[in-house]
Design a protein around this motif. Structure first.
Motif, PDB file in Angstrom:
ATOM      1  N   ALA A 250       0.897  -1.170   0.104  1.00  0.00           N
ATOM      2  CA  ALA A 250       0.060   0.120  -0.018  1.00  0.00           C
ATOM      3  C   ALA A 250       0.880   1.236  -0.196  1.00  0.00           C
ATOM      4  O   ALA A 250       0.510   2.206  -0.861  1.00  0.00           O
ATOM      5  N   MET A 251       2.051   1.288   0.806  1.00  0.00           N
ATOM      6  CA  MET A 251       2.749   2.340   0.684  1.00  0.00           C
ATOM      7  C   MET A 251       3.634   2.738  -0.231  1.00  0.00           C
ATOM      8  O   MET A 251       4.068   3.622  -0.720  1.00  0.00           O
ATOM      9  N   LYS A 252       4.072   1.497  -0.938  1.00  0.00           N
ATOM     10  CA  LYS A 252       4.935   1.658  -2.431  1.00  0.00           C
ATOM     11  C   LYS A 252       3.817   2.173  -3.376  1.00  0.00           C
ATOM     12  O   LYS A 252       4.194   3.098  -4.154  1.00  0.00           O
ATOM     13  N   SER A 253       2.435   1.726  -3.458  1.00  0.00           N
ATOM     14  CA  SER A 253       1.452   2.328  -4.320  1.00  0.00           C
ATOM     15  C   SER A 253       1.359   3.781  -4.004  1.00  0.00           C
ATOM     16  O   SER A 253       1.165   4.550  -4.904  1.00  0.00           O
ATOM     17  N   ALA A 254       1.463   4.167  -2.763  1.00  0.00           N
ATOM     18  CA  ALA A 254       1.146   5.517  -2.395  1.00  0.00           C
ATOM     19  C   ALA A 254       2.563   6.506  -2.925  1.00  0.00           C
ATOM     20  O   ALA A 254       2.275   7.483  -3.435  1.00  0.00           O
ATOM     21  N   SER A 255       3.483   5.857  -2.759  1.00  0.00           N
ATOM     22  CA  SER A 255       4.742   6.621  -3.349  1.00  0.00           C
ATOM     23  C   SER A 255       4.934   6.663  -4.485  1.00  0.00           C
ATOM     24  O   SER A 255       5.200   7.875  -5.260  1.00  0.00           O
ATOM     25  N   ASP A 256       4.169   5.722  -5.319  1.00  0.00           N
ATOM     26  CA  ASP A 256       4.249   5.641  -6.954  1.00  0.00           C
ATOM     27  C   ASP A 256       3.296   6.947  -7.266  1.00  0.00           C
ATOM     28  O   ASP A 256       3.333   7.492  -8.119  1.00  0.00           O
ATOM     29  N   ASN A 257       2.022   6.644  -6.786  1.00  0.00           N
ATOM     30  CA  ASN A 257       1.075   7.827  -6.901  1.00  0.00           C
ATOM     31  C   ASN A 257       1.470   9.119  -6.696  1.00  0.00           C
ATOM     32  O   ASN A 257       1.365  10.144  -7.696  1.00  0.00           O
ATOM     33  N   ALA A 258       2.098   9.327  -5.653  1.00  0.00           N
ATOM     34  CA  ALA A 258       2.756  10.807  -5.329  1.00  0.00           C
ATOM     35  C   ALA A 258       3.796  11.379  -6.352  1.00  0.00           C
ATOM     36  O   ALA A 258       3.891  12.300  -6.782  1.00  0.00           O
ATOM     37  N   GLY A 259       4.537  10.121  -6.883  1.00  0.00           N
ATOM     38  CA  GLY A 259       5.296  10.442  -7.812  1.00  0.00           C
ATOM     39  C   GLY A 259       5.152  11.116  -9.213  1.00  0.00           C
ATOM     40  O   GLY A 259       5.320  12.110  -9.898  1.00  0.00           O
ATOM     41  N   ASN A 260       3.759  10.303  -9.364  1.00  0.00           N
ATOM     42  CA  ASN A 260       3.023  10.690 -10.722  1.00  0.00           C
ATOM     43  C   ASN A 260       2.351  12.191 -10.424  1.00  0.00           C
ATOM     44  O   ASN A 260       2.148  12.809 -11.324  1.00  0.00           O
ATOM     45  N   VAL A 261       1.890  12.427  -9.286  1.00  0.00           N
ATOM     46  CA  VAL A 261       1.265  13.704  -9.033  1.00  0.00           C
ATOM     47  C   VAL A 261       2.415  14.618  -9.127  1.00  0.00           C
ATOM     48  O   VAL A 261       1.947  16.015  -9.688  1.00  0.00           O
ATOM     49  N   ILE A 262       3.466  14.511  -8.598  1.00  0.00           N
ATOM     50  CA  ILE A 262       4.407  15.385  -8.735  1.00  0.00           C
ATOM     51  C   ILE A 262       4.892  15.744 -10.075  1.00  0.00           C
ATOM     52  O   ILE A 262       5.131  16.794 -10.552  1.00  0.00           O
ATOM     53  N   GLY A 263       4.977  15.010 -10.853  1.00  0.00           N
ATOM     54  CA  GLY A 263       5.304  14.915 -12.300  1.00  0.00           C
ATOM     55  C   GLY A 263       4.270  15.941 -13.024  1.00  0.00           C
ATOM     56  O   GLY A 263       4.538  16.547 -13.840  1.00  0.00           O
ATOM     57  N   GLU A 264       2.992  15.663 -12.689  1.00  0.00           N
ATOM     58  CA  GLU A 264       1.954  16.199 -13.353  1.00  0.00           C
ATOM     59  C   GLU A 264       1.952  17.784 -12.970  1.00  0.00           C
ATOM     60  O   GLU A 264       1.572  18.624 -13.722  1.00  0.00           O
ATOM     61  N   LEU A 265       1.982  18.028 -11.580  1.00  0.00           N
ATOM     62  CA  LEU A 265       2.183  19.101 -11.110  1.00  0.00           C
ATOM     63  C   LEU A 265       3.404  20.105 -11.599  1.00  0.00           C
ATOM     64  O   LEU A 265       3.180  21.176 -11.977  1.00  0.00           O
ATOM     65  N   LYS A 266       4.317  19.124 -11.937  1.00  0.00           N
ATOM     66  CA  LYS A 266       5.672  20.036 -12.478  1.00  0.00           C
ATOM     67  C   LYS A 266       5.290  20.543 -13.891  1.00  0.00           C
ATOM     68  O   LYS A 266       5.744  21.495 -14.289  1.00  0.00           O
ATOM     69  N   LEU A 267       4.571  19.787 -14.611  1.00  0.00           N
ATOM     70  CA  LEU A 267       4.362  19.881 -16.100  1.00  0.00           C
ATOM     71  C   LEU A 267       3.537  21.092 -15.999  1.00  0.00           C
ATOM     72  O   LEU A 267       3.577  22.030 -16.975  1.00  0.00           O
ATOM     73  N   ILE A 268       2.010  21.033 -15.056  1.00  0.00           N
ATOM     74  CA  ILE A 268       1.515  22.404 -15.000  1.00  0.00           C
ATOM     75  C   ILE A 268       2.193  23.589 -14.656  1.00  0.00           C
ATOM     76  O   ILE A 268       1.961  24.533 -15.425  1.00  0.00           O
ATOM     77  N   TYR A 269       3.109  23.692 -13.710  1.00  0.00           N
ATOM     78  CA  TYR A 269       3.690  24.570 -13.150  1.00  0.00           C
ATOM     79  C   TYR A 269       4.805  25.379 -14.516  1.00  0.00           C
ATOM     80  O   TYR A 269       4.600  26.485 -14.725  1.00  0.00           O
ATOM     81  N   ASN A 270       5.471  24.236 -15.250  1.00  0.00           N
ATOM     82  CA  ASN A 270       6.103  24.803 -16.382  1.00  0.00           C
ATOM     83  C   ASN A 270       5.318  25.338 -17.497  1.00  0.00           C
ATOM     84  O   ASN A 270       5.557  26.280 -18.114  1.00  0.00           O
ATOM     85  N   LYS A 271       4.213  24.700 -17.592  1.00  0.00           N
ATOM     86  CA  LYS A 271       3.101  25.257 -18.566  1.00  0.00           C
ATOM     87  C   LYS A 271       2.783  26.801 -18.290  1.00  0.00           C
ATOM     88  O   LYS A 271       2.881  27.762 -19.056  1.00  0.00           O
ATOM     89  N   THR A 272       2.429  26.728 -17.157  1.00  0.00           N
ATOM     90  CA  THR A 272       2.053  28.143 -16.405  1.00  0.00           C
ATOM     91  C   THR A 272       2.994  29.141 -16.711  1.00  0.00           C
ATOM     92  O   THR A 272       2.923  30.375 -16.858  1.00  0.00           O
ATOM     93  N   ARG A 273       4.246  28.842 -16.201  1.00  0.00           N
ATOM     94  CA  ARG A 273       5.482  29.660 -16.205  1.00  0.00           C
ATOM     95  C   ARG A 273       5.408  30.123 -17.731  1.00  0.00           C
ATOM     96  O   ARG A 273       5.807  31.279 -17.882  1.00  0.00           O
ATOM     97  N   GLN A 274       5.519  29.267 -18.714  1.00  0.00           N
ATOM     98  CA  GLN A 274       5.766  29.461 -20.003  1.00  0.00           C
ATOM     99  C   GLN A 274       4.899  30.290 -20.572  1.00  0.00           C
ATOM    100  O   GLN A 274       5.186  31.424 -21.518  1.00  0.00           O
ATOM    101  N   ALA A 275       3.641  30.279 -20.139  1.00  0.00           N
ATOM    102  CA  ALA A 275       2.491  31.031 -20.480  1.00  0.00           C
ATOM    103  C   ALA A 275       2.737  32.460 -20.090  1.00  0.00           C
ATOM    104  O   ALA A 275       2.338  33.476 -20.768  1.00  0.00           O
TER     105      ALA A 275
END
Length: 291
Positions: A250-275
């Protein structure tokens, strides 16, 4: 850049959560190995006492203990359950699966006109039984990472005494069996009355003749109680190993999900900054053109 600052705050928050889940995963992996060792260490004792009890039972066919299937002549219309769950959460759907299975079995027996009594081992099971209004005759919580027989004997003995007194027709033990690290299986097994299949001696072992002191009946009585206690202890040990495995997954799954969320947030942040940068450049170019 207020939006960008907000996203950076979210990224930091999820990264902190990921650190916690990763640490919990590593702790669970360490405890899982120890729990597996303890579970396997308990098996030889359980097997040995079963063989001796089976040999004694077959050597004395004239005496049948109350725990044996053929000894029951009463019909109390009541059934007991020993429900083993965890004290803590964060272990996936492990408790949900076993409690769902127990609830199904209870409904079947209640439909047949039986009363239900429960011994709850573990905080999660105790809380669930109290919420659904099932009669809890005794309980044991705060078991810890290691199962101690002295903590379990008291609550279990309440159920065994009620069965021996003829107040219960059967006793079931419900726990999560450890299959491997990735798989744990919810089990509802009949504990009492003991069937001949459960008490079958090892066919490959030699036949033994025993000298009884003080007499065969006293020895069989004591051994059968110890055997049932060993079965319950084994169920709790299996449940503890399953708990750590389920928590690690369960904790491994949570860590993996957190990694995915971080990746998505970084992508949104970069897009916002670029805009924002593109907008600033457009404004500068428009201003220069106006001049």
């Amino acid at each position: 850049m207020a939006v960008g600052k907000e996203i950076r705050g979210k990224i930091k928050s999820v990264e902190n959560t990921k650190k916690i889940t990763k640490a919990m995963e590593m702790v669970a992996a360490s405890k899982m190995r120890k729990a597996q060792d303890r579970m396997r260490a308990a098996r030889p004792y359980s097997d040995k006492i079963r063989n001796i009890t089976a040999n004694l039972a077959t050597a004395n066919p004239e005496y049948t203990h109350a725990f044996m299937a053929q000894a029951k002549g009463t019909s109390a219309k009541a059934v007991g359950f020993i429900v083993v769950t965890t004290d803590k959460g964060l272990c996936g759907g492990m408790n949900t699966n076993i409690l769902r299975l127990v609830t199904q079995k209870m409904r079947e027996l209640e439909t047949a006109g039986n009363k239900i009594e429960v011994v709850a081992i573990g905080n999660k099971g105790l809380g669930f039984m109290n919420r659904v209004g099932v009669k809890v005759v005794s309980h044991a919580i705060a078991i810890g990472d290691t199962a101690h027989l002295d903590k379990l004997i008291g609550p279990v003995k309440v159920m065994l005494d009620r069965y021996e007194a003829g107040e219960l027709d059967a006793v079931y033990v419900c726990y999560t069996k450890f299959i491997n690290t990735m798989k744990q299986e919810a089990m509802v097994e009949q504990l009492l009355p003991l069937s001949s299949a459960q008490l079958s001696a090892d066919k490959d072992s030699l036949s033994w003749d025993y000298i009884y002191e003080p007499e065969a009946q006293t020895v069989i009585d004591e051994l059968l109680v110890r055997y049932v206690e060993a079965l319950v202890y084994q169920a709790v040990a299996e449940n503890l190993a399953s708990e750590q495995s389920a928590r690690m997954v369960a904790m491994k799954s949570a860590s993996d999900n957190a990694g995915n969320v971080i990746g998505e947030l970084k992508l949104i942040y970069n897009k916002t900054r670029q805009a924002a940068i593109t907008k600033e450049l457009s404004e500068i170019v428009a201003g220069a053109a106006a001049v």
